[in-house]
Scaffold this active site. Structure first.
Site, PDB file in Angstrom:
ATOM      1  N   GLU A  25      -0.443  -5.247 -28.667  1.00  0.00           N
ATOM      2  CA  GLU A  25      -0.765  -6.540 -29.262  1.00  0.00           C
ATOM      3  C   GLU A  25      -2.274  -6.778 -29.179  1.00  0.00           C
ATOM      4  OE1 GLU A  25       0.645 -11.173 -28.616  1.00  0.00           O
ATOM      5  OE2 GLU A  25       0.539  -9.846 -26.883  1.00  0.00           O
ATOM      6  N   LYS A  57       5.258 -13.093 -34.284  1.00  0.00           N
ATOM      7  CA  LYS A  57       5.525 -13.479 -32.897  1.00  0.00           C
ATOM      8  C   LYS A  57       5.996 -14.924 -32.819  1.00  0.00           C
ATOM      9  CE  LYS A  57       3.369 -13.492 -28.299  1.00  0.00           C
ATOM     10  NZ  LYS A  57       2.080 -13.323 -27.597  1.00  0.00           N
ATOM     11  N   CYS A  99       5.238  -9.139 -26.573  1.00  0.00           N
ATOM     12  CA  CYS A  99       4.706  -9.740 -25.351  1.00  0.00           C
ATOM     13  C   CYS A  99       5.610 -10.819 -24.743  1.00  0.00           C
ATOM     14  CB  CYS A  99       3.290 -10.266 -25.609  1.00  0.00           C
ATOM     15  SG  CYS A  99       2.310 -10.428 -24.094  1.00  0.00           S
TER      16      CYS A  99
END
EC number: 3.5.1.12
Length: 459
Positions: A55, A155, A188
């Site tokens: 990321e 995300k 993440c």
């Protein structure tokens, strides 16, 4: 199949809040993409069929909403558009980064997953449309070995990322490969939440995950490699996890994980990136590994001469602890509705202090989420107040069985050993409404053995 992940030390903008033009942004990103290209070539030479990058690896971090704008590629988030950026670069403007990634995949005949910032114009008739008339997303892209864009994922659980928008609905994104079937994607902080990560894995019975991350390690329970392994074990999946390498921010820890064995990299000292290439089996069934054995007993432990309970902060939460004294013993400690039990025998006796801790409550620092945790941890020193501190080295070898009456079925088993290395439980699973984990003799000194439960409904 052979997989690769690259832990990347990004070349960062010296002043990420400054406004620059697209040309300068492309120049900086180009330097990171040059490194990506070298790594793709190296991975392909070693036979890798898929490679994952971290990321924020291409553009960096600490931008504002306006300062990141020149770094954003345009992307169409739609199933209907079939597009190969390398072969059809003229279809859309502002897609230079996508074109380079696509060409790397095509030239090296490899599936490629990377993360970049993307923009999507929106109309004010859209109730979610930001006031500046565009969405800005933290986006994963996947290309097949012909350079075709096969999946995009935006995300969902942003971690204080003010430059980006949360998508209106969670994305459930997967792509198919000839060598390992379907892969799911998330990013993440997503790994700690039900949407979309857990839901994706369950809904599509996924067995392979690609996971770009920029994860700041927090011991003793949320080190990157520790939790990546716990997710692979808990859901019986393989995870290809690529993290940023930035030790001053506590960022390191990447790996190729299977439920029972892994290839990891964690280095808080050195500089530079790290390519991991490993061959792992495709998980095809819901077979449970040899983990479901019954524990010797699950019983309430008598109150003969229990050591004192004390309180200490761990992971910014107020844990209730009991010290783990002596060569062997049985302990219990409770908080709210959760009781944790431990039987232990020190195989190698040292003067290190360990403690058994319990927390059953809402975690509220750096994100809000409900945790039920039973944790055997090594303390930072010999006084109670040091329990819960970040510790990286240990020498005590402890045979243990740890169990708790968890109220959630989502339990992440953590087993971390000296030097931030991983070990694997002998047995774990449910028995009489308690979840347990047991281990005889860790391969090196024990740092953390824990049951990290996530009670999503109470977030």
């Amino acid at each position: 199949y052979v997989a690769a992940v690259y832990e990347h030390e990004s070349i960062l903008s010296p002043n990420p809040t400054a406004l620059v033009d697209r040309r300068s942004a492309l120049e900086l990103m180009g330097r990171n993409l040059d490194i990506y290209e070298q790594q793709v070539v190296a991975a392909a030479r070693q036979g890798a069929q898929i490679i994952v990058f971290p990321e924020d690896g291409i553009h960096g971090f600490n931008f504002t909403r306006s300062s990141i704008y020149p770094y954003l590629d345009f992307i169409v988030h739609s199933h209907s558009v079939k597009w190969n950026p390398c072969r059809e670069p003229y279809l859309f403007n502002d897609t230079e980064v996508l074109q380079r990634l696509s060409c790397m995949a095509l030239k090296n005949k490899i599936f490629l997953v990377a993360n970049l910032g993307t923009k999507q114009p929106c109309e004010h008739t859209d109730p979610h449309c930001p006031s500046d008339g565009r969405y800005q997303f933290n986006t994963n892209v996947a290309f097949n070995d012909d350079g075709m864009l096969v999946a995009t994922y935006r995300k969902h659980n942003l971690y204080f990322e003010y430059a980006f928008d949360t998508p209106p609905e969670p994305d459930y994104k997967l792509f198919d490969t000839p060598f390992a079937g379907k892969f799911g994607m998330f990013t993440c902080f997503d790994i700690l939440f039900f949407e979309p990560a857990v839901n994706l894995v369950r809904q599509y019975s996924l067995k392979q995950i690609v996971y770009p991350t920029a994860w700041m390690n927090q011991l003793p329970l949320l080190s990157a490699v520790e939790f990546q392994q716990a997710f692979a074990t808990a859901f019986n999946v393989n995870i290809l996890a690529a993290n940023i390498h930035y030790p001053t921010l506590g960022m390191t820890g990447s790996g190729i994980y299977t439920p029972v064995k892994s290839f990891i990299y964690h280095d808080m000292e050195g500089y530079g990136g790290k390519l991991i290439v490993a061959e792992i089996p495709v998980i095809t069934t819901d077979y449970k590994t040899n983990l479901e054995k019954t524990p010797d007993r699950v019983s309430e432990i008598g109150n003969e001469q229990l050591p004192p309970t004390f309180y200490a902060e761990m992971m910014y939460d107020n844990f209730t602890f009991v010290p783990v004294w002596g060569e062997k013993g049985e302990l219990q400690v409770c908080a709210n509705t959760l009781c944790c039990y431990l039987t232990y025998q020190r195989a190698v006796v040292t003067d290190e202090l360990y403690a058994l801790g319990v927390f059953d409550g809402l975690h509220t620092v750096h994100g809000t989420y409900y945790v039920q945790a039973c944790a055997l941890v090594k303390c930072g020193g010999l006084s109670f107040s040091t329990c819960g501190q970040e510790v990286t080295d240990a020498t005590a070898l402890i045979d243990f069985q740890l169990w708790g009456n968890m109220s959630t079925s989502y339990i992440f088993p953590l087993l971390l050993t000296s030097g931030i290395t991983l070990d694997y439980a002998d047995h774990m699973g449910w028995k009489n409404n308690h979840y347990f984990i047991s281990k005889n003799r860790t391969s090196s000194g024990l740092l953390t053995a824990a049951l990290y439960g996530r009670w999503y409904e109470k977030d």
